[in-house]
Design a protein around this motif. Structure first.
Motif, PDB file in Angstrom:
ATOM      1  N   ALA A 150       0.825  -1.353   0.058  1.00  0.00           N
ATOM      2  CA  ALA A 150       0.068   0.057   0.106  1.00  0.00           C
ATOM      3  C   ALA A 150       0.901   1.349  -0.019  1.00  0.00           C
ATOM      4  O   ALA A 150       0.404   2.450   0.028  1.00  0.00           O
ATOM      5  N   ALA A 151       2.217   0.918   0.098  1.00  0.00           N
ATOM      6  CA  ALA A 151       3.048   2.254   0.192  1.00  0.00           C
ATOM      7  C   ALA A 151       2.709   3.152  -1.354  1.00  0.00           C
ATOM      8  O   ALA A 151       2.719   2.694  -2.331  1.00  0.00           O
ATOM      9  N   HIS A 152       2.819   4.499  -0.976  1.00  0.00           N
ATOM     10  CA  HIS A 152       2.331   5.291  -2.357  1.00  0.00           C
ATOM     11  C   HIS A 152       3.673   5.154  -3.128  1.00  0.00           C
ATOM     12  O   HIS A 152       4.911   5.197  -2.824  1.00  0.00           O
ATOM     13  N   PRO A 153       3.441   4.986  -4.443  1.00  0.00           N
ATOM     14  CA  PRO A 153       4.391   4.845  -5.649  1.00  0.00           C
ATOM     15  C   PRO A 153       5.507   6.047  -5.488  1.00  0.00           C
ATOM     16  O   PRO A 153       6.476   5.818  -5.759  1.00  0.00           O
ATOM     17  N   MET A 154       5.023   7.278  -5.198  1.00  0.00           N
ATOM     18  CA  MET A 154       6.206   8.162  -5.252  1.00  0.00           C
ATOM     19  C   MET A 154       7.005   7.976  -4.203  1.00  0.00           C
ATOM     20  O   MET A 154       8.154   8.518  -4.171  1.00  0.00           O
ATOM     21  N   GLY A 155       6.648   7.664  -2.824  1.00  0.00           N
ATOM     22  CA  GLY A 155       7.533   7.299  -2.007  1.00  0.00           C
ATOM     23  C   GLY A 155       8.686   6.314  -1.999  1.00  0.00           C
ATOM     24  O   GLY A 155       9.770   6.324  -1.922  1.00  0.00           O
ATOM     25  N   VAL A 156       7.970   5.276  -2.709  1.00  0.00           N
ATOM     26  CA  VAL A 156       8.769   4.150  -3.398  1.00  0.00           C
ATOM     27  C   VAL A 156       9.746   4.551  -4.243  1.00  0.00           C
ATOM     28  O   VAL A 156      11.160   4.556  -4.039  1.00  0.00           O
ATOM     29  N   LEU A 157       9.275   5.313  -5.125  1.00  0.00           N
ATOM     30  CA  LEU A 157      10.279   5.757  -6.355  1.00  0.00           C
ATOM     31  C   LEU A 157      11.470   6.656  -5.912  1.00  0.00           C
ATOM     32  O   LEU A 157      12.380   6.569  -6.161  1.00  0.00           O
ATOM     33  N   SER A 158      11.155   7.574  -4.957  1.00  0.00           N
ATOM     34  CA  SER A 158      12.116   8.416  -4.376  1.00  0.00           C
ATOM     35  C   SER A 158      13.225   7.968  -3.384  1.00  0.00           C
ATOM     36  O   SER A 158      14.320   7.971  -3.736  1.00  0.00           O
ATOM     37  N   SER A 159      12.504   6.790  -2.656  1.00  0.00           N
ATOM     38  CA  SER A 159      13.664   5.818  -1.996  1.00  0.00           C
ATOM     39  C   SER A 159      14.504   4.915  -2.921  1.00  0.00           C
ATOM     40  O   SER A 159      15.680   5.127  -2.749  1.00  0.00           O
ATOM     41  N   LEU A 160      13.843   4.440  -4.033  1.00  0.00           N
ATOM     42  CA  LEU A 160      14.475   3.799  -4.736  1.00  0.00           C
ATOM     43  C   LEU A 160      15.774   4.643  -5.560  1.00  0.00           C
ATOM     44  O   LEU A 160      16.863   4.035  -5.836  1.00  0.00           O
ATOM     45  N   THR A 161      15.149   5.767  -5.937  1.00  0.00           N
ATOM     46  CA  THR A 161      16.191   6.709  -6.832  1.00  0.00           C
ATOM     47  C   THR A 161      17.417   7.002  -5.946  1.00  0.00           C
ATOM     48  O   THR A 161      18.497   6.793  -6.413  1.00  0.00           O
ATOM     49  N   SER A 162      17.079   7.162  -4.707  1.00  0.00           N
ATOM     50  CA  SER A 162      18.126   7.537  -3.724  1.00  0.00           C
ATOM     51  C   SER A 162      18.913   6.236  -3.634  1.00  0.00           C
ATOM     52  O   SER A 162      20.279   6.569  -3.459  1.00  0.00           O
ATOM     53  N   ALA A 163      18.381   4.996  -3.424  1.00  0.00           N
ATOM     54  CA  ALA A 163      18.974   3.860  -3.131  1.00  0.00           C
ATOM     55  C   ALA A 163      20.040   3.525  -4.392  1.00  0.00           C
ATOM     56  O   ALA A 163      21.237   2.700  -3.917  1.00  0.00           O
ATOM     57  N   LEU A 164      19.731   3.994  -5.583  1.00  0.00           N
ATOM     58  CA  LEU A 164      20.800   3.726  -6.771  1.00  0.00           C
ATOM     59  C   LEU A 164      22.319   4.106  -6.337  1.00  0.00           C
ATOM     60  O   LEU A 164      23.124   3.660  -6.600  1.00  0.00           O
ATOM     61  N   THR A 165      21.977   5.158  -5.541  1.00  0.00           N
ATOM     62  CA  THR A 165      23.503   5.819  -5.104  1.00  0.00           C
ATOM     63  C   THR A 165      24.420   4.695  -4.439  1.00  0.00           C
ATOM     64  O   THR A 165      25.561   4.460  -4.641  1.00  0.00           O
ATOM     65  N   ALA A 166      23.896   3.683  -3.605  1.00  0.00           N
ATOM     66  CA  ALA A 166      24.678   2.734  -2.931  1.00  0.00           C
ATOM     67  C   ALA A 166      24.943   1.896  -3.920  1.00  0.00           C
ATOM     68  O   ALA A 166      26.122   0.948  -3.480  1.00  0.00           O
ATOM     69  N   PHE A 167      24.421   1.619  -4.944  1.00  0.00           N
ATOM     70  CA  PHE A 167      25.078   0.422  -6.163  1.00  0.00           C
ATOM     71  C   PHE A 167      25.887   1.212  -7.160  1.00  0.00           C
ATOM     72  O   PHE A 167      26.176   0.553  -8.037  1.00  0.00           O
ATOM     73  N   ASN A 168      25.884   2.594  -7.360  1.00  0.00           N
ATOM     74  CA  ASN A 168      26.740   3.338  -8.522  1.00  0.00           C
ATOM     75  C   ASN A 168      27.428   4.210  -7.676  1.00  0.00           C
ATOM     76  O   ASN A 168      27.210   4.803  -6.534  1.00  0.00           O
ATOM     77  N   PRO A 169      28.610   4.728  -8.549  1.00  0.00           N
ATOM     78  CA  PRO A 169      29.471   5.550  -7.727  1.00  0.00           C
ATOM     79  C   PRO A 169      28.486   6.802  -7.577  1.00  0.00           C
ATOM     80  O   PRO A 169      27.762   7.440  -8.270  1.00  0.00           O
ATOM     81  N   SER A 170      28.690   7.344  -6.396  1.00  0.00           N
ATOM     82  CA  SER A 170      27.580   8.543  -5.986  1.00  0.00           C
ATOM     83  C   SER A 170      28.177  10.083  -6.616  1.00  0.00           C
ATOM     84  O   SER A 170      27.589  10.845  -6.614  1.00  0.00           O
ATOM     85  N   SER A 171      29.345  10.104  -6.754  1.00  0.00           N
ATOM     86  CA  SER A 171      29.900  11.436  -7.147  1.00  0.00           C
ATOM     87  C   SER A 171      30.275  11.392  -8.741  1.00  0.00           C
ATOM     88  O   SER A 171      30.724  10.602  -9.234  1.00  0.00           O
ATOM     89  N   VAL A 172      30.112  12.216  -9.434  1.00  0.00           N
ATOM     90  CA  VAL A 172      30.198  12.637 -10.787  1.00  0.00           C
ATOM     91  C   VAL A 172      31.208  13.615 -10.941  1.00  0.00           C
ATOM     92  O   VAL A 172      31.111  14.883 -10.329  1.00  0.00           O
ATOM     93  N   ASN A 173      32.242  13.271 -11.689  1.00  0.00           N
ATOM     94  CA  ASN A 173      33.384  14.586 -11.811  1.00  0.00           C
ATOM     95  C   ASN A 173      32.571  15.418 -13.109  1.00  0.00           C
ATOM     96  O   ASN A 173      32.598  15.294 -13.974  1.00  0.00           O
ATOM     97  N   VAL A 174      32.296  16.398 -12.595  1.00  0.00           N
ATOM     98  CA  VAL A 174      31.466  17.438 -13.400  1.00  0.00           C
ATOM     99  C   VAL A 174      32.122  18.123 -14.481  1.00  0.00           C
ATOM    100  O   VAL A 174      31.829  18.691 -15.416  1.00  0.00           O
ATOM    101  N   ASP A 175      33.522  17.980 -14.297  1.00  0.00           N
ATOM    102  CA  ASP A 175      34.358  18.660 -15.275  1.00  0.00           C
ATOM    103  C   ASP A 175      34.685  17.631 -16.452  1.00  0.00           C
ATOM    104  O   ASP A 175      35.274  18.015 -17.432  1.00  0.00           O
ATOM    105  N   SER A 176      34.287  16.411 -16.050  1.00  0.00           N
ATOM    106  CA  SER A 176      34.574  15.382 -17.141  1.00  0.00           C
ATOM    107  C   SER A 176      33.298  15.145 -17.914  1.00  0.00           C
ATOM    108  O   SER A 176      32.226  14.666 -17.389  1.00  0.00           O
TER     109      SER A 176
END
Ligand code: CMC
Length: 428
Positions: A128-154
């Motif tokens: 019953a969780a609202h899909p927006m809460g789920v989407l926001s959490s999963l998007t944030s969770a992606l950070t844990a599985f992918n490098p979190s910082s981007v070299n913005v000069d590259s």
């Protein structure tokens, strides 16, 4: 035209430069205000008159009902371009050539697998969780599985981060709906177009062959284009301000999703349909609800009406209204809720209260009707808005980071207690 604005404070005059945008919008540059006045600041709750940045992405003229992405009219883009072309345009500034578009799509597909462990996080949410809460959490969770910082000069790093989120986000969108419906999770089919794949990922049943409906693909493509950017709105400003602290792209987008959730912003599409349903259940008396919307003692507002910037027709609403008629006609759906919507719009457009306040139907007034005809659950409507807004958020984040904008940190006017003597708990 004068090149400065003069402000007189306590008998002292101060000149501030005027800056003019490419569409002749004029702004007073007050960067030096506090310094030259010894601490005077400005106040503008809701930022109704405050420009937070210079931007070359989207032009919006609310008085004339104009919306352009990178100079192209929304009407042309909605009719002639695909969502992926528009995403490329917003993010990189130019419409892609065929080669650029194919490469962009191929790179997105390459990055469209989400770490399987994300499923464990999704599993932990109640259905019953609202899909927006789920989407926001999963998007944030992606950070844990992918490098979190981007070299913005590259440029390469930036590009990789962009195709990564463009690839993974539709999977998360589809999974939030499949979770709610109790359907097994899937990774889609990379032989399909971007939008075709989204629909397949959302609707494919485990025991049936999926049959694509080109009417729905076309309608969703258009809806996503219309939602793709809208300059410095609440969620976009959130993405820019969170990103300005150099928080990662996924974390900034997750914050944007939370901002979009509210019923005064993206959540309005869900609220519109719930309102139309309530009117139907109540016997369909639109006049009664019009009266409630005008009654200042009643908190009810006509959802899907009014806009902070458009004080003329929302150009997106015009396009969507036609699309809603087409989709329902093509699918042979007769939706009484559409009749209620049309009735409300007709009444509001000739009602003094709405006319005087320049309250017109906005983009969300009709989008929910199309989403419903597509079989998308009401609670997923704002998620679909987020899917459309993704390239806009990315473009705005990229612009903010590559221009090296300073951290967003507004001022305030303090209205609390003056200094007080502290008394220990027994002395109070
Ligand atoms: N129904 C009834 N009265 C309204 C409505 C409405 N939907 N919207 C504004 N008003 C009135 C408001 O009461 C005020 O009246 P008065 O001057 O007598 O006090 C006047 O119009 C101005 O309203 P406001 O709240 O000062 O305007 P705003 O620019 O701060 O708010 C808005 C804009 C979109 C939040 C507001 O119009 C609203 O709440 N609309 C309904 C929610 C909605 O549809 N939101 C989706 C916006 S489009 C999608 C997106 O880009 O986010």
């Amino acid at each position: 035209m004068s090149k400065t604005a003069t402000l007189e404070i306590n008998g002292q005059k101060h000149d501030f430069p005027l800056i003019t945008g490419t569409e002749n919008e004029v702004a007073i540059d007050i960067k030096t205000l506090r310094g030259v006045t010894g601490g005077v600041t400005t106040i503008d709750p809701g930022y109704k008159n405050t420009g937070s940045c210079e931007s070359a992405i989207t032009f919006l003229n609310g008085e004339e009902g104009i919306l352009r992405y990178r100079g192209y009219a929304i009407e042309d883009l909605a009719e002639k371009a695909s969502f992926l072309e528009v995403a490329y345009l917003l993010i990189f500034g130019e419409l892609p050539t065929r080669v650029e578009l194919d490469k962009f799509h191929a790179d997105i597909k390459e990055e469209s697998v989400v770490d399987d462990d994300i499923k464990k996080i999704l599993d932990a949410f109640p259905k019953a969780a609202h899909p927006m809460g789920v989407l926001s959490s999963l998007t944030s969770a992606l950070t844990a599985f992918n490098p979190s910082s981007v070299n913005v000069d590259s440029e390469e790093d930036m590009y990789r981060a962009i195709v990564k989120i463009m690839g993974k986000f539709p999977v998360l969108v589809a999974w939030t709906m499949r979770k709610q419906k109790g359907l097994p999770l899937d990774y889609g089919d990379d032989s399909l177009g971007y939008v075709e794949n989204v629909l397949k990922m959302m609707f494919k049943k485990p025991n049936q062959e999926y049959v694509e409906n080109p009417i729905l693909v076309n309608a969703l493509d258009k809806l996503l284009i219309l939602h793709a950017d809208h300059e410095q709105n609440c969620s976009t400003s959130t993405v820019r301000i969170v990103g300005s602290s150099h928080a990662g792209l996924f974390a900034s987008l997750s914050a944007g999703i939370s901002a979009l959730w509210g019923p005064l912003h993206g959540g309005a599409n869900q609220a519109v349909l719930e309102m139309l349903e309530a009117i139907k259940e109540d016997g369909g008396d639109t006049k009664k609800f019009m009266a409630k919307a005008k009654d200042k003692e009643d908190p009810f507002r006509l959802m899907g009406f009014g806009h902070r910037v458009y004080k003329n027709f929302d150009p997106r609403a015009k396009i969507i209204k036609v699309a809603a008629d087409e989709v329902l006609g093509d699918l042979g759906i007769e939706d009484p809720v559409l009749d209620i919507a049309k009735g409300l719009a007709t009444e509001a457009l000739s009602d003094e209260y709405f006319v005087k306040r320049k309250l017109y139907p906005n983009v969300d007034f009709y989008s929910g009707i199309i989403y419903r005809a597509m079989g998308i659950p009401v609670e997923m409507f704002t998620v679909m808005f987020a899917l459309g807004r993704l390239p806009g958020w990315i473009a705005q984040w990229k612009e903010m980071r590559t221009r090296k904008e300073p951290i967003g940190r507004p001022r305030q006017v303090y209205t609390g207690e003056n200094h007080r003597e502290f008394k220990t708990v027994d002395d109070r």
